[in-house]
Design an enzyme around this catalytic site. Structure first.
Site, PDB file in Angstrom:
ATOM      1  N   SER A 114       0.824  -1.226   0.000  1.00 45.94           N
ATOM      2  CA  SER A 114       0.000   0.000   0.000  1.00 45.94           C
ATOM      3  C   SER A 114       0.850   1.265   0.000  1.00 45.94           C
ATOM      4  O   SER A 114       0.401   2.303   0.498  1.00 45.94           O
ATOM      5  CB  SER A 114      -0.951   0.018   1.212  1.00 45.94           C
ATOM      6  N   ARG A 115       2.050   1.173  -0.501  1.00 47.60           N
ATOM      7  CA  ARG A 115       2.954   2.339  -0.592  1.00 47.60           C
ATOM      8  C   ARG A 115       3.388   2.864   0.776  1.00 47.60           C
ATOM      9  O   ARG A 115       3.883   3.986   0.896  1.00 47.60           O
ATOM     10  CB  ARG A 115       2.335   3.489  -1.420  1.00 47.60           C
TER      11      ARG A 115
END
Ligand SMILES: Cc1cc2nc3c(=O)[nH]c(=O)nc-3n(C[C@H](O)[C@H](O)[C@H](O)COP(=O)(O)O)c2cc1C
Length: 214
Positions: free
Chosen positions: A191-192
């Protein structure tokens, strides 16, 4: 249907990087990650992007090969009269980036740059294959050249000239040492929400470690 460029993306899931799991010494931490890059048999794990700039701040970047690192810093070899060579002599600062895709890791280093001693450059130069040594003489690196043939003819002439003698190190060819003031170890996460640990050199020679927002 093929993906557009905007649709190309990868989620990073291999592992995390935690303050409790890293060395307080960034050179040691680099050594651990570099060994892991070697063990993972990555293609050219010592390939790194080196960014330089002119004294007035115009940047340029290219890939070179790391040839040694120790507690002094990170060494690569090049032509001192090349574009990067001239920039590093007139503005001796650089940033280095390693991207080890298969490990989902990036390492960034920046600091001041010095030319290494002639003795140390000699030692590496004379360890190189003969044709690489000739190549250093054949190429006026970064200069415009009329054609491929011109380069190959020059190389052939040099092969004949040095057929029976040792190929000396060109005076304009040698090593640069990047003396780090900052390191960053980056581990891709899902999710970065990547892990980034930054190391900054302190006045007393120690290193401050900070987690950086991804
Ligand atoms: C994988 C790879 C490794 C390279 N290694 C070196 C190197 O160690 N030294 C070097 O001078 N150029 C190396 N090059 C070539 C540089 O990227 C660059 O083309 C050249 O040094 C001229 O750069 P400049 O005009 O900015 O000085 C390498 C290129 C690649 C793709």
């Amino acid at each position: 249907m093929e993906k557009t460029i905007a649709e190309l993306r990868k989620d990073y899931t291999l592992e995390g990087l935690h303050e409790s799991g890293v060395s307080h010494n960034p050179f040691q931490q680099f050594g651990i990650w570099f060994e892991q890059a070697l063990s993972a048999q990555l293609p050219e794990p010592n390939a790194m992007t080196v960014a330089t700039s002119t004294p007035d701040g115009t940047p340029s970047a290219r890939i070179v090969l790391l040839k040694n690192f120790d507690e002094r810093g990170f060494i690569f070899y090049t032509n001192y009269l090349s574009h990067k060579g001239v920039e590093l002599i007139t503005n001796p600062q650089a940033a280095i980036v390693f991207w080890w895709a298969e490990l989902e890791r990036q390492v960034r280093i920046c600091g001041n740059v010095e030319q290494i001693s002639d003795q140390e450059s000699d030692k590496y130069f004379y360890s190189r294959p003969l044709n690489s040594r000739l190549g250093a003489w054949a190429s006026e690196q970064s200069q415009a050249i009329a054609s491929r043939e011109v380069l190959e003819e020059r190389f052939q002439e040099l092969q004949e000239k040095y057929a029976n003698e040792e190929i000396p190190r060109p005076p304009y060819w040698g090593g640069f040492l990047v003396v780090p003031q900052q390191f960053e170890f980056w581990q891709g996460r899902t999710s970065r929400l990547h892990d980034r640990l930054g190391y900054t050199l302190l006045d007393d020679g120690g290193w401050q470690i900070e987690r950086l927002s991804p």
